[in-house]
Structure formats: structure tokens, C-alpha cells
Design a protein around this motif. Structure first.
Motif, PDB file in Angstrom:
ATOM      1  N   GLY A 100       8.856  10.065  -9.728  1.00  0.00           N
ATOM      2  CA  GLY A 100       8.653   9.591  -8.368  1.00  0.00           C
ATOM      3  C   GLY A 100       7.494  10.187  -7.611  1.00  0.00           C
ATOM      4  O   GLY A 100       7.352   9.939  -6.413  1.00  0.00           O
ATOM      5  N   THR A 101       6.626  10.950  -8.284  1.00  0.00           N
ATOM      6  CA  THR A 101       5.465  11.526  -7.611  1.00  0.00           C
ATOM      7  C   THR A 101       4.193  11.112  -8.332  1.00  0.00           C
ATOM      8  O   THR A 101       4.115  11.175  -9.560  1.00  0.00           O
ATOM      9  CB  THR A 101       5.543  13.060  -7.551  1.00  0.00           C
ATOM     10  N   LEU A 102       3.206  10.674  -7.558  1.00  0.00           N
ATOM     11  CA  LEU A 102       1.895  10.309  -8.064  1.00  0.00           C
ATOM     12  C   LEU A 102       0.903  11.434  -7.793  1.00  0.00           C
ATOM     13  O   LEU A 102       0.985  12.113  -6.764  1.00  0.00           O
ATOM     14  CB  LEU A 102       1.406   9.025  -7.387  1.00  0.00           C
ATOM     15  N   TYR A 103      -0.043  11.586  -8.705  1.00  0.00           N
ATOM     16  CA  TYR A 103      -1.101  12.586  -8.574  1.00  0.00           C
ATOM     17  C   TYR A 103      -2.439  11.900  -8.823  1.00  0.00           C
ATOM     18  O   TYR A 103      -2.549  11.052  -9.708  1.00  0.00           O
ATOM     19  CB  TYR A 103      -0.931  13.705  -9.600  1.00  0.00           C
TER      20      TYR A 103
ATOM     21  N   ASP B 278      -9.537  12.928  -5.926  1.00  0.00           N
ATOM     22  CA  ASP B 278     -10.309  12.309  -4.842  1.00  0.00           C
ATOM     23  C   ASP B 278     -11.720  12.896  -4.931  1.00  0.00           C
ATOM     24  O   ASP B 278     -11.948  14.043  -4.544  1.00  0.00           O
ATOM     25  CB  ASP B 278      -9.661  12.623  -3.501  1.00  0.00           C
ATOM     26  N   ARG B 279     -12.640  12.109  -5.472  1.00  0.00           N
ATOM     27  CA  ARG B 279     -13.960  12.642  -5.828  1.00  0.00           C
ATOM     28  C   ARG B 279     -14.732  13.155  -4.617  1.00  0.00           C
ATOM     29  O   ARG B 279     -14.938  14.356  -4.453  1.00  0.00           O
ATOM     30  CB  ARG B 279     -14.768  11.573  -6.575  1.00  0.00           C
ATOM     31  N   GLU B 280     -15.161  12.246  -3.745  1.00  0.00           N
ATOM     32  CA  GLU B 280     -15.907  12.687  -2.567  1.00  0.00           C
ATOM     33  C   GLU B 280     -15.029  13.430  -1.571  1.00  0.00           C
ATOM     34  O   GLU B 280     -15.542  14.135  -0.701  1.00  0.00           O
ATOM     35  CB  GLU B 280     -16.590  11.491  -1.897  1.00  0.00           C
ATOM     36  N   GLY B 281     -13.726  13.293  -1.705  1.00  0.00           N
ATOM     37  CA  GLY B 281     -12.806  14.075  -0.893  1.00  0.00           C
ATOM     38  C   GLY B 281     -12.646  15.502  -1.365  1.00  0.00           C
ATOM     39  O   GLY B 281     -11.989  16.322  -0.708  1.00  0.00           O
ATOM     40  N   HIS B 282     -13.215  15.823  -2.535  1.00  0.00           N
ATOM     41  CA  HIS B 282     -13.212  17.184  -3.068  1.00  0.00           C
ATOM     42  C   HIS B 282     -11.789  17.737  -3.203  1.00  0.00           C
ATOM     43  O   HIS B 282     -11.535  18.882  -2.832  1.00  0.00           O
ATOM     44  CB  HIS B 282     -14.037  18.113  -2.167  1.00  0.00           C
ATOM     45  N   ARG B 283     -10.877  16.921  -3.768  1.00  0.00           N
ATOM     46  CA  ARG B 283      -9.505  17.418  -3.829  1.00  0.00           C
ATOM     47  C   ARG B 283      -8.681  16.697  -4.898  1.00  0.00           C
ATOM     48  O   ARG B 283      -9.062  15.629  -5.389  1.00  0.00           O
ATOM     49  CB  ARG B 283      -8.821  17.277  -2.473  1.00  0.00           C
ATOM     50  N   VAL B 284      -7.561  17.321  -5.233  1.00  0.00           N
ATOM     51  CA  VAL B 284      -6.504  16.706  -6.033  1.00  0.00           C
ATOM     52  C   VAL B 284      -5.251  16.722  -5.170  1.00  0.00           C
ATOM     53  O   VAL B 284      -4.911  17.756  -4.578  1.00  0.00           O
ATOM     54  CB  VAL B 284      -6.261  17.469  -7.349  1.00  0.00           C
ATOM     55  N   SER B 285      -4.569  15.569  -5.093  1.00  0.00           N
ATOM     56  CA  SER B 285      -3.451  15.428  -4.168  1.00  0.00           C
ATOM     57  C   SER B 285      -2.272  14.757  -4.843  1.00  0.00           C
ATOM     58  O   SER B 285      -2.381  14.237  -5.959  1.00  0.00           O
ATOM     59  CB  SER B 285      -3.883  14.615  -2.940  1.00  0.00           C
ATOM     60  N   SER B 286      -1.133  14.744  -4.134  1.00  0.00           N
ATOM     61  CA  SER B 286       0.065  14.073  -4.637  1.00  0.00           C
ATOM     62  C   SER B 286       0.770  13.368  -3.483  1.00  0.00           C
ATOM     63  O   SER B 286       0.565  13.700  -2.309  1.00  0.00           O
ATOM     64  CB  SER B 286       1.016  15.081  -5.294  1.00  0.00           C
ATOM     65  N   VAL B 287       1.612  12.389  -3.846  1.00  0.00           N
ATOM     66  CA  VAL B 287       2.407  11.668  -2.865  1.00  0.00           C
ATOM     67  C   VAL B 287       3.598  11.059  -3.586  1.00  0.00           C
ATOM     68  O   VAL B 287       3.515  10.765  -4.790  1.00  0.00           O
ATOM     69  CB  VAL B 287       1.562  10.572  -2.162  1.00  0.00           C
ATOM     70  N   ARG B 288       4.697  10.880  -2.880  1.00  0.00           N
ATOM     71  CA  ARG B 288       5.823  10.160  -3.450  1.00  0.00           C
ATOM     72  C   ARG B 288       5.475   8.673  -3.557  1.00  0.00           C
ATOM     73  O   ARG B 288       4.637   8.171  -2.823  1.00  0.00           O
ATOM     74  CB  ARG B 288       7.068  10.342  -2.580  1.00  0.00           C
TER      75      ARG B 288
ATOM     76  N   SER C 156       5.563   8.826   1.047  1.00  0.00           N
ATOM     77  CA  SER C 156       5.895  10.042   1.801  1.00  0.00           C
ATOM     78  C   SER C 156       5.387  11.285   1.065  1.00  0.00           C
ATOM     79  O   SER C 156       5.106  11.258  -0.127  1.00  0.00           O
ATOM     80  CB  SER C 156       7.403  10.140   2.001  1.00  0.00           C
ATOM     81  N   GLY C 157       5.315  12.380   1.819  1.00  0.00           N
ATOM     82  CA  GLY C 157       5.020  13.678   1.212  1.00  0.00           C
ATOM     83  C   GLY C 157       3.597  13.851   0.732  1.00  0.00           C
ATOM     84  O   GLY C 157       3.373  14.549  -0.271  1.00  0.00           O
ATOM     85  N   LEU C 158       2.619  13.254   1.403  1.00  0.00           N
ATOM     86  CA  LEU C 158       1.223  13.425   1.013  1.00  0.00           C
ATOM     87  C   LEU C 158       0.848  14.904   1.069  1.00  0.00           C
ATOM     88  O   LEU C 158       0.983  15.547   2.110  1.00  0.00           O
ATOM     89  CB  LEU C 158       0.319  12.607   1.938  1.00  0.00           C
TER      90      LEU C 158
ATOM     91  N   ASP D  46       0.851  -1.185   0.000  1.00  0.00           N
ATOM     92  CA  ASP D  46       0.000   0.000   0.000  1.00  0.00           C
ATOM     93  C   ASP D  46       0.890   1.239   0.000  1.00  0.00           C
ATOM     94  O   ASP D  46       1.715   1.403   0.901  1.00  0.00           O
ATOM     95  CB  ASP D  46      -0.902   0.035   1.228  1.00  0.00           C
ATOM     96  N   VAL D  47       0.730   2.090  -0.996  1.00  0.00           N
ATOM     97  CA  VAL D  47       1.367   3.406  -0.953  1.00  0.00           C
ATOM     98  C   VAL D  47       0.648   4.257   0.083  1.00  0.00           C
ATOM     99  O   VAL D  47       1.269   4.906   0.924  1.00  0.00           O
ATOM    100  CB  VAL D  47       1.327   4.080  -2.342  1.00  0.00           C
ATOM    101  N   LEU D  48      -0.674   4.241   0.032  1.00  0.00           N
ATOM    102  CA  LEU D  48      -1.528   4.861   1.046  1.00  0.00           C
ATOM    103  C   LEU D  48      -2.579   3.824   1.445  1.00  0.00           C
ATOM    104  O   LEU D  48      -3.366   3.381   0.603  1.00  0.00           O
ATOM    105  CB  LEU D  48      -2.206   6.126   0.509  1.00  0.00           C
ATOM    106  N   ALA D  49      -2.589   3.435   2.684  1.00  0.00           N
ATOM    107  CA  ALA D  49      -3.491   2.387   3.157  1.00  0.00           C
ATOM    108  C   ALA D  49      -4.951   2.816   3.020  1.00  0.00           C
ATOM    109  O   ALA D  49      -5.266   4.019   3.059  1.00  0.00           O
ATOM    110  CB  ALA D  49      -3.184   2.066   4.614  1.00  0.00           C
ATOM    111  N   PRO D  50      -5.856   1.857   2.861  1.00  0.00           N
ATOM    112  CA  PRO D  50      -7.279   2.199   2.818  1.00  0.00           C
ATOM    113  C   PRO D  50      -7.686   3.041   4.023  1.00  0.00           C
ATOM    114  O   PRO D  50      -7.348   2.729   5.153  1.00  0.00           O
ATOM    115  CB  PRO D  50      -7.963   0.828   2.833  1.00  0.00           C
TER     116      PRO D  50
END
Length: 301
Positions: free
Chosen positions: A106-109, A112-122, A126-128, A87-91
Motif C-alpha cells: 500500500g505504499t508507493l515510492y 523526483d529528479r528536479e525535486g532532488h528527492r526520493v519520496s513515498s505516499v500511500r 495520504s502520508g506524503l 490522481d494519487v497526487l495531482a499535477p
């Protein structure tokens, strides 16, 4: 040119590998998690998002009866060589993981629909970081679905699909970096490039062109579209419809070398669409496989 595609089967949640020469379908990941949606391949690893287990209303059939507002989505990974899964980010770290992409460094984008956001993480988890957060008061109009990044120009693109078959979809752009003094909840550099679209879903940036699927109402919806990337402070041109007739178009992957775009839909079909400048002049989508309801797509060389 690609020899295979990775496709997410949303129910039951699987990662499928589809051979392009013959359309044969093999299961790469048998249990991918609840409602997988976005997928990308980067440096020998496949990454995918999950929307999480919804709360279902037994009196409302289909997608309309599923509530994904619980925070139980995640991002997951499988190393091709070792077969190691993690898991990069656990459920539960995110709400509803939708389209996923990578900057190749090395960065994912993801959106997040119901989270109302666009995010990134390594890729190591790390680096959420939240890059865009829309107010909860905007409801479905603030739900983010598709995402694309342009590291060379420093741009982030995302979609708001709007209400189902509502004709209020939008595609927006902002910087990959927050402007000095801004926060994700109140960025000052957001541009609305297209509005009034049927229901835009997944994005793909290729050179100076932006491609997207749209699952809205025909004739402009359930289509594959593209338009030139507009310059700063300019509105996008009227989209060019490259193909239509899909059944709830979702996933999109573009093999520019072959001149082919691949589209998946919730009707369970995977199609190849010849691009206008490609070697084959054919406006009719060609069905590759029909393995069940599909969301995200990614190509394999």
C-alpha cells in the motif's frame, strides 16, 4: 510468467499494453499526462508518474532543450476492473516524477529528479513523505532518477545519473525509515554503493541482486547491468553487463519466473534479454516491439 507488459510512451504521453506472445501494442490510457516516466502495478491498479510539461528552448533540440524544473509533476492511477482513473497526487504536487515502485503493502515510492528527492505516499494519496532530499546546490549530481525498495531488509535504493554521458553516476542505499533524530535533508545512514557509473537510470531488486539500466556512453553505457547487493558498509562489485547496444536505455522489468529482463529505450524499442540462469541462453536482446520513445515498464501476469 507474464503475458503482457505495460510501457509508457513518453511523447505523446500514453500507457501502452504490449502482448508478449505476439508483440501487439494496444493503448490502455490515451492521455496519460505530460511526459510519463515510472509505472508499477499493485493489487489490480496501475500507477504511473508524470514529469510534467517542460519549458522548451526552441534553439536547443531534443531532451537537452527541455527544462523540467517547474513543479507540475504528479502520480496517477487506473483501476483495471472498474476503469476508474484518479490522481494519487495531482499535477503540481511534485516536480519531476521518475521511476515508481511499490512495497506491495500500500505504499508507493518514487524519485523526483528536479525535486532532488526520493519520496513515498500511500496509494490513497495520504502520508506524503520525503525520505531523501539532496541540496539544490548539488545541481545535476543530486538529481534522483531510479528507485527500488527492499521491505524485508528495510532498505531504499536510488540512482543519481549525473551529467549526460558524464561517467559520474551513482547508486545509493539508506533505510526505509529515517534514523532517529535525522531529517530527509541530512540523513546519516546513506551509503554510496557504486560511483563512476556511466549514467544509471532505472533499478530493479530481485533477491540478492540489483539490476539497472544505464543510458550513458558505450561500452559500459546503454546497457543492462546487475551486481550482488553489497553487505552493510561495503562497496558494490564491478557490474556484470548482461546486454548492450540500446538507444538511451530507460525502463526495466524483470520476470524472474521466465528468466527474462525487459528493457525499453528512448529510441522507441522494447527488448527481451535472457538472464544467464534462465531457460534460454542468448546474450542478444530480442526486440518485442517498437511503438515509439519509451520510459517505464511493468509486467502483467
Amino acid at each position: 510468467m507474464w503475458n503482457a507488459l505495460l510501457a509508457l510512451q513518453v511523447e505523446p504521453g500514453k500507457v501502452l499494453q504490449v502482448s508478449l506472445p505476439d508483440g501487439q501494442v494496444h493503448t490502455l490510457v490515451e492521455t496519460a499526462g505530460a511526459d510519463p516516466d515510472g509505472i508499477v502495478v499493485d493489487s489490480g491498479t496501475v500507477y504511473w508518474t508524470t514529469m510534467g510539461e517542460p519549458v522548451s528552448d526552441p534553439d536547443t533540440p531534443g531532451e537537452a532543450g527541455k527544462d523540467f524544473s517547474r513543479r507540475n509533476g504528479g502520480i496517477h492511477a487506473l483501476d483495471f476492473d472498474s476503469g476508474t482513473r484518479r490522481d494519487v497526487l495531482a499535477p503540481g504536487t511534485i516536480t519531476t516524477g521518475k521511476q515508481l515502485t511499490s512495497d506491495g503493502a500500500g505504499t508507493l515510492y518514487w524519485a523526483d529528479r528536479e525535486g532532488h528527492r526520493v519520496s513515498s505516499v500511500r496509494t490513497d494519496g495520504s502520508g506524503l513523505t520525503d525520505l531523501v532530499v539532496t541540496p539544490a546546490t548539488t545541481g545535476i549530481m543530486g538529481e534522483c532518477v531510479g528507485v527500488a525498495v527492499d521491505p524485508a531488509r528495510g532498505h531504499l535504493y536510488w540512482t543519481h545519473k549525473g551529467p549526460t554521458k558524464g561517467g559520474q553516476g551513482r547508486i545509493l542505499r539508506a533505510g526505509l525509515e529515517l534514523p532517529a533524530g535525522d531529517i530527509a535533508e541530512s540523513r546519516t545512514d546513506i551509503e554510496v554503493l557504486w560511483s563512476g557509473l556511466p549514467e544509471p537510470i532505472d533499478l530493479h531488486l530481485e533477491g540478492d541482486w540489483l539490476y539497472w539500466t544505464d543510458r550513458g556512453a558505450p561500452p559500459s553505457g546503454n546497457t543492462l547491468n546487475r551486481s550482488p547487493v553489497p553487505p552493510a558498509a561495503a562497496q558494490g562489485e564491478t557490474p556484470e553487463i548482461l546486454a548492450d547496444g540500446f538507444r538511451e536505455a530507460i525502463g526495466l522489468a524483470l520476470d524472474s519466473e521466465a528468466g527474462i529482463a525487459y528493457v525499453s529505450d528512448l529510441g522507441g524499442h522494447l527488448y527481451a534479454v535472457s538472464l544467464p540462469e534462465g531457460p534460454v541462453a542468448d546474450e542478444t536482446p530480442r526486440e518485442i516491439a517498437a511503438p515509439g520513445p519509451l520510459t517505464g515498464l511493468a509486467g502483467l501476469g
